[in-house]
Design a protein around this motif. Sequence first.
Motif, mmCIF file in Angstrom:
data_model
loop_
_atom_site.group_PDB
_atom_site.id
_atom_site.type_symbol
_atom_site.label_atom_id
_atom_site.label_comp_id
_atom_site.label_asym_id
_atom_site.label_seq_id
_atom_site.Cartn_x
_atom_site.Cartn_y
_atom_site.Cartn_z
ATOM 1 N N THR A 92 3.044 -4.238 16.629
ATOM 2 C CA THR A 92 2.519 -2.995 16.713
ATOM 3 C C THR A 92 2.943 -1.575 15.822
ATOM 4 O OG1 THR A 92 2.777 -2.882 19.005
ATOM 5 C CG2 THR A 92 1.204 -4.512 18.166
ATOM 6 N N ALA A 93 3.764 -0.711 16.881
ATOM 7 C CA ALA A 93 4.200 0.517 16.809
ATOM 8 C C ALA A 93 3.856 0.670 14.573
ATOM 9 C CB ALA A 93 5.372 0.613 16.937
ATOM 10 N N LEU A 94 4.243 -0.473 13.663
ATOM 11 C CA LEU A 94 4.787 -0.114 12.503
ATOM 12 C C LEU A 94 3.567 0.181 12.052
ATOM 13 C CD1 LEU A 94 7.016 -0.760 9.992
ATOM 14 C CD2 LEU A 94 6.256 -3.358 10.632
ATOM 15 N N PHE A 95 3.040 -0.705 12.739
ATOM 16 C CA PHE A 95 1.066 -0.589 11.651
ATOM 17 C C PHE A 95 0.859 1.290 11.753
ATOM 18 C CE2 PHE A 95 -3.483 -0.827 12.251
ATOM 19 C CZ PHE A 95 -3.769 -1.327 10.649
ATOM 20 N N VAL A 100 -10.006 4.075 -0.934
ATOM 21 C CA VAL A 100 -10.213 2.281 -0.790
ATOM 22 C C VAL A 100 -10.169 1.632 -0.374
ATOM 23 C CG1 VAL A 100 -12.643 1.167 -1.698
ATOM 24 C CG2 VAL A 100 -12.261 3.794 -2.593
ATOM 25 N N LEU A 101 -9.282 0.803 -0.849
ATOM 26 C CA LEU A 101 -7.625 -0.126 -0.337
ATOM 27 C C LEU A 101 -7.255 0.291 0.948
ATOM 28 C CD1 LEU A 101 -6.835 -1.465 -3.839
ATOM 29 C CD2 LEU A 101 -7.780 -2.493 -2.328
ATOM 30 N N LEU A 102 -6.956 1.393 0.980
ATOM 31 C CA LEU A 102 -6.309 2.117 2.804
ATOM 32 C C LEU A 102 -7.772 1.655 3.162
ATOM 33 C CD1 LEU A 102 -4.146 2.636 4.121
ATOM 34 C CD2 LEU A 102 -4.616 4.780 2.947
ATOM 35 N N GLY A 103 -9.028 2.042 3.201
ATOM 36 C CA GLY A 103 -9.940 2.328 4.460
ATOM 37 C C GLY A 103 -10.290 0.491 4.814
ATOM 38 N N VAL A 104 -10.664 -0.449 3.604
ATOM 39 C CA VAL A 104 -10.608 -1.255 4.236
ATOM 40 C C VAL A 104 -9.711 -2.176 5.177
ATOM 41 C CG1 VAL A 104 -10.722 -3.362 2.667
ATOM 42 C CG2 VAL A 104 -11.874 -2.095 1.659
ATOM 43 N N LEU A 130 0.753 -1.252 -0.045
ATOM 44 C CA LEU A 130 -0.099 0.390 -0.265
ATOM 45 C C LEU A 130 1.027 1.606 0.295
ATOM 46 C CD1 LEU A 130 -2.669 -0.763 2.624
ATOM 47 C CD2 LEU A 130 -3.073 -0.796 -0.403
ATOM 48 N N SER A 131 1.851 1.184 0.762
ATOM 49 C CA SER A 131 2.957 2.124 1.094
ATOM 50 C C SER A 131 3.335 2.330 -0.897
ATOM 51 C CB SER A 131 3.928 2.033 1.599
ATOM 52 O OG SER A 131 3.188 2.023 2.941
ATOM 53 N N LEU A 166 0.867 3.771 8.241
ATOM 54 C CA LEU A 166 0.066 4.323 8.229
ATOM 55 C C LEU A 166 -0.537 5.663 8.061
ATOM 56 C CD1 LEU A 166 -2.455 1.757 9.522
ATOM 57 C CD2 LEU A 166 -2.110 1.789 6.929
ATOM 58 N N ALA A 167 0.767 5.894 9.287
ATOM 59 C CA ALA A 167 1.004 8.016 9.144
ATOM 60 C C ALA A 167 1.633 7.808 8.379
ATOM 61 C CB ALA A 167 1.860 7.448 10.197
ATOM 62 N N PHE A 168 2.193 7.614 7.526
ATOM 63 C CA PHE A 168 3.293 7.839 6.511
ATOM 64 C C PHE A 168 2.836 8.266 5.174
ATOM 65 C CE2 PHE A 168 5.349 5.589 2.208
ATOM 66 C CZ PHE A 168 5.870 6.606 2.130
ATOM 67 N N ILE A 169 1.861 6.825 4.961
ATOM 68 C CA ILE A 169 0.082 6.735 4.142
ATOM 69 C C ILE A 169 -0.335 7.614 3.734
ATOM 70 C CG2 ILE A 169 -0.754 5.750 2.416
ATOM 71 C CD1 ILE A 169 -0.420 2.796 3.910
#
Length: 297
Positions: A179-182, A223-227, A121-122, A186-189
Amino acid sequence: MKHIINLYESINSTARNNSDCPPVVLPEEIFFTISIVGVLENLMVLLTVIKNKNLQSPMYFFICSLAISDMLGSLYKILENILIMFSNMGYLKPQGSFETTADDVVDSLFILSLLGSICSLSVIAADRYITIFHALRYHRIVTPRRALVVLMVIWTCCMGSSITIVTFSHHIPTVIAFTALFPLMLAFILCLYLHMFLLARSHARRTSTLPRANMRGAVTLTVLLGVFIFCWAPFVLHVLLMTFCPADPYCACYMSLFQVNGVLIMCNAVIDPFIYAFRSPELRDAFKKMTFCNRYQ
């Protein structure tokens, strides 16, 4: 994920006494069915891109990377169900060396699926950014060869990370790092998306028009990111609560939904191919051609 299941069962026995929420247990057939569908759908995405030369571009390479991640997540559950079936039949010992190694391999597939999804995703988000704001230089910046090299590096790092996480999964720093990686990725994206959409209007005014295909790709990724967040965030939250407040009754009440969170993860692999087909006319047409050609050949 079997490490997490075992840890959950051991540390949550006292918490269940303080909680009024019984654990939600779902039939294994539900997991197995969803997993089979997820593998078949994503395998069809891969075959469609491989068989159609007009789809063999960097964008679809990155989509294939995400499809592989989803397929690994589904394959993990299929293999876990097979191991459980053989264990119930008495062919496997709970603490045998082969069984322990098999559990580690299966858990590595699960972690690899998550890491691969985040990285895919990134890189898709970065690809969309370049497509929109550097459209004239896109084909010189993002070549098929460079895209494949990036994907090789990403998957090599993901495989090494997944093995490391499973090997040291019983250590709290490993859980914290996992867990921090998640949220970090996502913050980067999300930052990239925010910057992309804030500049879209001004860019469109400077160039008179903004290609609809490029914006369609950006919306598809949104949309992919939201899912992805909807399906994976409950599991990551479960791991955090299990690590930091396992005896709290409110945390135990949420953790009773562990299997529901697992179903959400499996559903992610089923939903993504529908998003590809719905949002991409080229991929949708390729799906139809491959399906009908195979039917009438």
